[in-house]
Design a protein around this motif. Structure first.
Motif, mmCIF file in Angstrom:
data_model
loop_
_atom_site.group_PDB
_atom_site.id
_atom_site.type_symbol
_atom_site.label_atom_id
_atom_site.label_comp_id
_atom_site.label_asym_id
_atom_site.label_seq_id
_atom_site.Cartn_x
_atom_site.Cartn_y
_atom_site.Cartn_z
ATOM 1 N N ILE A 106 164.371 -22.417 -22.342
ATOM 2 C CA ILE A 106 164.497 -22.132 -23.761
ATOM 3 C C ILE A 106 163.141 -22.341 -24.420
ATOM 4 C CG2 ILE A 106 166.944 -22.517 -24.173
ATOM 5 C CD1 ILE A 106 166.432 -25.425 -24.504
ATOM 6 N N SER A 107 162.931 -21.572 -25.452
ATOM 7 C CA SER A 107 161.638 -21.682 -26.119
ATOM 8 C C SER A 107 161.564 -22.983 -26.899
ATOM 9 C CB SER A 107 161.441 -20.508 -27.080
ATOM 10 O OG SER A 107 162.285 -20.661 -28.195
ATOM 11 N N SER A 110 161.579 -22.805 -31.216
ATOM 12 C CA SER A 110 162.758 -22.760 -32.072
ATOM 13 C C SER A 110 163.296 -24.165 -32.321
ATOM 14 C CB SER A 110 163.822 -21.881 -31.438
ATOM 15 O OG SER A 110 164.044 -22.280 -30.099
ATOM 16 N N PHE A 111 163.236 -25.010 -31.304
ATOM 17 C CA PHE A 111 163.730 -26.366 -31.469
ATOM 18 C C PHE A 111 162.742 -27.241 -32.222
ATOM 19 C CE2 PHE A 111 166.637 -26.184 -27.536
ATOM 20 C CZ PHE A 111 167.661 -25.680 -28.328
ATOM 21 N N ILE A 112 161.542 -27.237 -31.720
ATOM 22 C CA ILE A 112 160.539 -28.145 -32.228
ATOM 23 C C ILE A 112 160.096 -27.775 -33.638
ATOM 24 C CG2 ILE A 112 158.269 -29.132 -31.796
ATOM 25 C CD1 ILE A 112 160.250 -29.905 -29.713
ATOM 26 N N GLU A 114 161.670 -26.471 -36.118
ATOM 27 C CA GLU A 114 162.575 -26.964 -37.151
ATOM 28 C C GLU A 114 162.402 -28.470 -37.374
ATOM 29 O OE1 GLU A 114 167.364 -27.347 -37.909
ATOM 30 O OE2 GLU A 114 166.404 -25.485 -37.300
ATOM 31 N N LEU A 115 162.181 -29.159 -36.275
ATOM 32 C CA LEU A 115 162.040 -30.604 -36.354
ATOM 33 C C LEU A 115 160.810 -30.989 -37.160
ATOM 34 C CD1 LEU A 115 163.864 -32.714 -34.995
ATOM 35 C CD2 LEU A 115 161.979 -33.119 -33.445
ATOM 36 N N LYS A 118 161.310 -30.628 -40.742
ATOM 37 C CA LYS A 118 162.166 -31.659 -41.323
ATOM 38 C C LYS A 118 161.498 -33.025 -41.394
ATOM 39 C CE LYS A 118 166.993 -31.752 -41.614
ATOM 40 N NZ LYS A 118 168.360 -31.580 -41.094
ATOM 41 N N PHE A 119 160.583 -33.276 -40.489
ATOM 42 C CA PHE A 119 159.939 -34.588 -40.449
ATOM 43 C C PHE A 119 158.434 -34.412 -40.458
ATOM 44 C CE2 PHE A 119 164.066 -34.903 -38.527
ATOM 45 C CZ PHE A 119 164.612 -36.005 -39.166
ATOM 46 N N ILE A 122 154.961 -36.179 -38.344
ATOM 47 C CA ILE A 122 155.069 -36.633 -36.963
ATOM 48 C C ILE A 122 154.387 -35.647 -36.027
ATOM 49 C CG2 ILE A 122 157.299 -37.728 -37.441
ATOM 50 C CD1 ILE A 122 158.648 -35.577 -35.797
ATOM 51 N N LYS A 123 153.983 -36.161 -34.880
ATOM 52 C CA LYS A 123 153.370 -35.307 -33.871
ATOM 53 C C LYS A 123 154.180 -35.433 -32.595
ATOM 54 C CE LYS A 123 149.082 -34.407 -31.405
ATOM 55 N NZ LYS A 123 147.897 -35.076 -30.836
ATOM 56 N N ILE A 124 154.746 -34.352 -32.141
ATOM 57 C CA ILE A 124 155.583 -34.398 -30.954
ATOM 58 C C ILE A 124 154.754 -34.065 -29.728
ATOM 59 C CG2 ILE A 124 157.536 -33.337 -29.777
ATOM 60 C CD1 ILE A 124 158.829 -33.018 -32.525
ATOM 61 N N GLU A 125 154.728 -34.992 -28.794
ATOM 62 C CA GLU A 125 153.909 -34.782 -27.600
ATOM 63 C C GLU A 125 154.758 -34.376 -26.406
ATOM 64 O OE1 GLU A 125 150.457 -36.080 -27.228
ATOM 65 O OE2 GLU A 125 150.246 -37.538 -28.848
ATOM 66 N N ALA A 126 155.971 -34.822 -26.377
ATOM 67 C CA ALA A 126 156.832 -34.488 -25.251
ATOM 68 C C ALA A 126 158.274 -34.516 -25.702
ATOM 69 C CB ALA A 126 156.630 -35.480 -24.110
ATOM 70 N N HIS A 127 159.109 -33.814 -24.983
ATOM 71 C CA HIS A 127 160.521 -33.892 -25.305
ATOM 72 C C HIS A 127 161.359 -33.693 -24.056
ATOM 73 C CE1 HIS A 127 159.857 -29.470 -25.784
ATOM 74 N NE2 HIS A 127 160.977 -29.430 -25.119
ATOM 75 N N PHE B 111 170.568 -26.412 -33.079
ATOM 76 C CA PHE B 111 170.112 -26.543 -31.698
ATOM 77 C C PHE B 111 171.101 -25.918 -30.727
ATOM 78 C CE2 PHE B 111 167.502 -30.487 -32.784
ATOM 79 C CZ PHE B 111 166.362 -29.742 -32.886
ATOM 80 N N GLU B 130 165.549 -36.181 -26.522
ATOM 81 C CA GLU B 130 164.550 -37.226 -26.686
ATOM 82 C C GLU B 130 163.204 -36.588 -27.002
ATOM 83 O OE1 GLU B 130 164.093 -40.560 -23.747
ATOM 84 O OE2 GLU B 130 162.116 -39.654 -23.590
ATOM 85 N N SER B 132 159.131 -37.600 -28.054
ATOM 86 C CA SER B 132 158.178 -38.690 -28.230
ATOM 87 C C SER B 132 156.843 -38.126 -28.682
ATOM 88 C CB SER B 132 158.014 -39.488 -26.941
ATOM 89 O OG SER B 132 157.524 -38.670 -25.924
ATOM 90 N N LEU B 134 153.827 -39.180 -31.933
ATOM 91 C CA LEU B 134 153.331 -40.137 -32.907
ATOM 92 C C LEU B 134 154.139 -40.011 -34.193
ATOM 93 C CD1 LEU B 134 149.503 -39.633 -32.353
ATOM 94 C CD2 LEU B 134 150.931 -41.507 -31.512
ATOM 95 N N ASN B 139 150.295 -41.261 -36.786
ATOM 96 C CA ASN B 139 149.614 -39.970 -36.587
ATOM 97 C C ASN B 139 148.359 -39.897 -37.472
ATOM 98 O OD1 ASN B 139 149.022 -37.454 -35.716
ATOM 99 N ND2 ASN B 139 150.683 -36.431 -36.812
#
Lengths: 139, 139
Positions: A106-107, A110-112, A114-115, A118-119, A122-127, B111, B130, B132, B134, B139
């Motif tokens: 899945i791409s 589309s998930f990230i 939106e996140l 909303k927030f 923040i910096k998303i490094e992994a999921h 989602f 999940e 993860s 910053l 950040n």
DNA sequence: CTTTCTGCAAAAGGTTTGCAGTTAG
DNA sequence: CTAACTGCAAACCTTTTGCAGAAAG
């Protein structure tokens, strides 16, 4: 057999190539899901190979430092990190009925996306996404 | 003081209203982050109130069953569950820098909906997300 | 008064540490 | 040959279990 690319990753790190490390790598690469140290020891035993649990704990620490495995933050489970430079991103679906585990392509956007909206900040490094339920065969 | 709405949630459940339970609720509602049993005991002690760790473990189990608290997957941390919802579904963000864990209240539909479209025939019963990276402070 | 709950002790489970002997490089 | 690694024992921390006494409803 241990995949040669994985073995190269181990060789490229500053870690020594030892038998227990090869066994752990082989088991992790054959597993279709994240494993914790005890599960790794059990699977090794099932393959007729004995490793000490403490050794596995230490190997996982070392592998994590060298970016060979990815540790799930919540559970103490590890999985091979296929795209070390890209990111440690995984999506899997586990069927409660037949136990089949499939990796979902899945791409991320589309998930990230939106996140992030909303927030902000923040910096998303992994999921890691895990879904369970019934696959189309068992449903 | 213990919020009366929270107290009502306890009264509405089939659980007895006891002193340790009031203390746990008060501590959890004043905390701005998920707490594990040991942290709860320590905060209680800091407020001059002594509870046994075992008691807290049992209280958390009971609260979880009654949907009063929400347990973060893997972390063995609990937080007041404001939106008593399907407790199989978790979304958490873990800061790599400060270790802070926050539970994201994101709609499942956005989602899950896309996933169902992409993989027709499957039935999703539970999921675990999940992330993860910053947090906005680090950040 | 009955059932549920608490606190203590102890067991069970998971993870870390120390150390002597082994092995990779 | 040397530094890194393994295996064993033991310590340590977290969570669960059993039980007798206390308290809620």
């Amino acid at each position: 057999m241990l995949d040669s690319k994985l073995l190269d990753r181990l060789k490229d790190s500053k870690l020594k190539v030892t038998l227990p490390r090869r066994i752990v790598l082989e088991i992790l690469s054959e597993a279709d899901k994240p494993l914790n140290p005890y599960e790794i020891v059990d699977l090794a035993k099932a393959n007729g190979k004995k490793i000490d649990t403490v050794t596995v704990y230490r190997i996982m620490d070392a592998f994590e430092d060298s970016n060979i495995v990815h540790k799930l933050k919540g559970q103490s489970k590890y999985m091979i990190c296929e795209h070390p430079c890209d990111d440690h991103c995984h999506h899997q679906f586990i069927c409660d009925s037949c136990g089949d585990v499939s990796d979902l392509h899945i791409s991320d956007e589309s998930f990230i996306g939106e996140l992030i909206k909303k927030f902000p900040g923040i910096k998303i490094e992994a999921h890691y996404f895990e879904f369970s339920g019934l696959c189309k065969n068992c449903n």
